[in-house]
Design an enzyme around this catalytic site. Sequence first.
Site, PDB file in Angstrom:
ATOM      1  N   GLY A  46       0.836  -1.193   0.000  1.00 16.10           N
ATOM      2  CA  GLY A  46       0.000   0.000   0.000  1.00 16.10           C
ATOM      3  C   GLY A  46       0.871   1.243   0.000  1.00 16.10           C
ATOM      4  CD  GLN A  51       3.484   5.727   2.647  1.00 13.25           C
ATOM      5  OE1 GLN A  51       2.483   5.187   2.201  1.00 13.25           O
ATOM      6  NE2 GLN A  51       4.476   5.032   3.195  1.00 13.25           N
ATOM      7  CB  CYS A  97       5.349   2.532   7.625  1.00 12.68           C
ATOM      8  SG  CYS A  97       4.899   3.953   6.610  1.00 12.68           S
ATOM      9  CG  LEU A  98       6.934   1.098   1.701  1.00 15.93           C
ATOM     10  CD1 LEU A  98       6.171   1.368   0.415  1.00 15.93           C
ATOM     11  CD2 LEU A  98       8.130   0.203   1.452  1.00 15.93           C
ATOM     12  CG  HIS A 139      -0.421   1.622   7.406  1.00 11.05           C
ATOM     13  ND1 HIS A 139       0.516   1.153   8.323  1.00 11.05           N
ATOM     14  CD2 HIS A 139       0.260   2.425   6.558  1.00 11.05           C
ATOM     15  CE1 HIS A 139       1.693   1.695   8.033  1.00 11.05           C
ATOM     16  NE2 HIS A 139       1.576   2.461   6.961  1.00 11.05           N
ATOM     17  CD  GLU A 140      -1.167   2.657   2.792  1.00 15.00           C
ATOM     18  OE1 GLU A 140      -0.687   3.807   2.804  1.00 15.00           O
ATOM     19  OE2 GLU A 140      -0.464   1.647   2.933  1.00 15.00           O
ATOM     20  CG  HIS A 143       0.522   6.974   5.467  1.00 18.02           C
ATOM     21  ND1 HIS A 143       1.614   7.455   6.132  1.00 18.02           N
ATOM     22  CD2 HIS A 143       0.768   5.666   5.243  1.00 18.02           C
ATOM     23  CE1 HIS A 143       2.496   6.464   6.303  1.00 18.02           C
ATOM     24  NE2 HIS A 143       2.002   5.364   5.782  1.00 18.02           N
TER      25      HIS A 143
END
Length: 168
Positions: A46, A51, A97-98, A139-140, A143
Amino acid sequence: MAEREIVFLPDPVLRRKARKVTDFGKDTQQLINDMVETMRAAPGVGLAAPQVGISQKVIVIEFGDEEDEDAPLKLYIVINPEIIRASNEMVDAVEACLSVPGLVGDVERHECVVVKGVNRFGKPLKKKVRGWLARIFQHEVDHIDGIVFTDRAERVWKPEETEIYADV
Ligand code: NI
């Protein structure tokens, strides 16, 4: 399509509330395509627009079926996502997380959520999701609101090399 650079904490764009998308023209289409390419290259399951340094309400998710390893991956693109319903049932799992490299954490999420938004062309959509897919959506959407998983984690740690987790 072009891969974009992923930004990391403490970049302030990750802490901003993203803007609503109202224009579904060329720039937004390009952003979506680039985000899909960036997510796949990372690799991650995702990605949210902040991000890649863009403070707009765009999320992309690519995920299969947690109960069927052979199931094909499904791509979800949601613009202006909102969680409009959430189950009382909560589940704990390890997240990464990236944008927060080198850390994982225990995060409690709703087992099931209903997500509302529009598709890449501005048409309304609503999805009921559960399990890992519901976790990724939460999670997204976080963000989009300037929240990262470490804010919600009961504890965070550096993962062992053998530890398996998904980046989002
Ligand atoms: Ni993330």
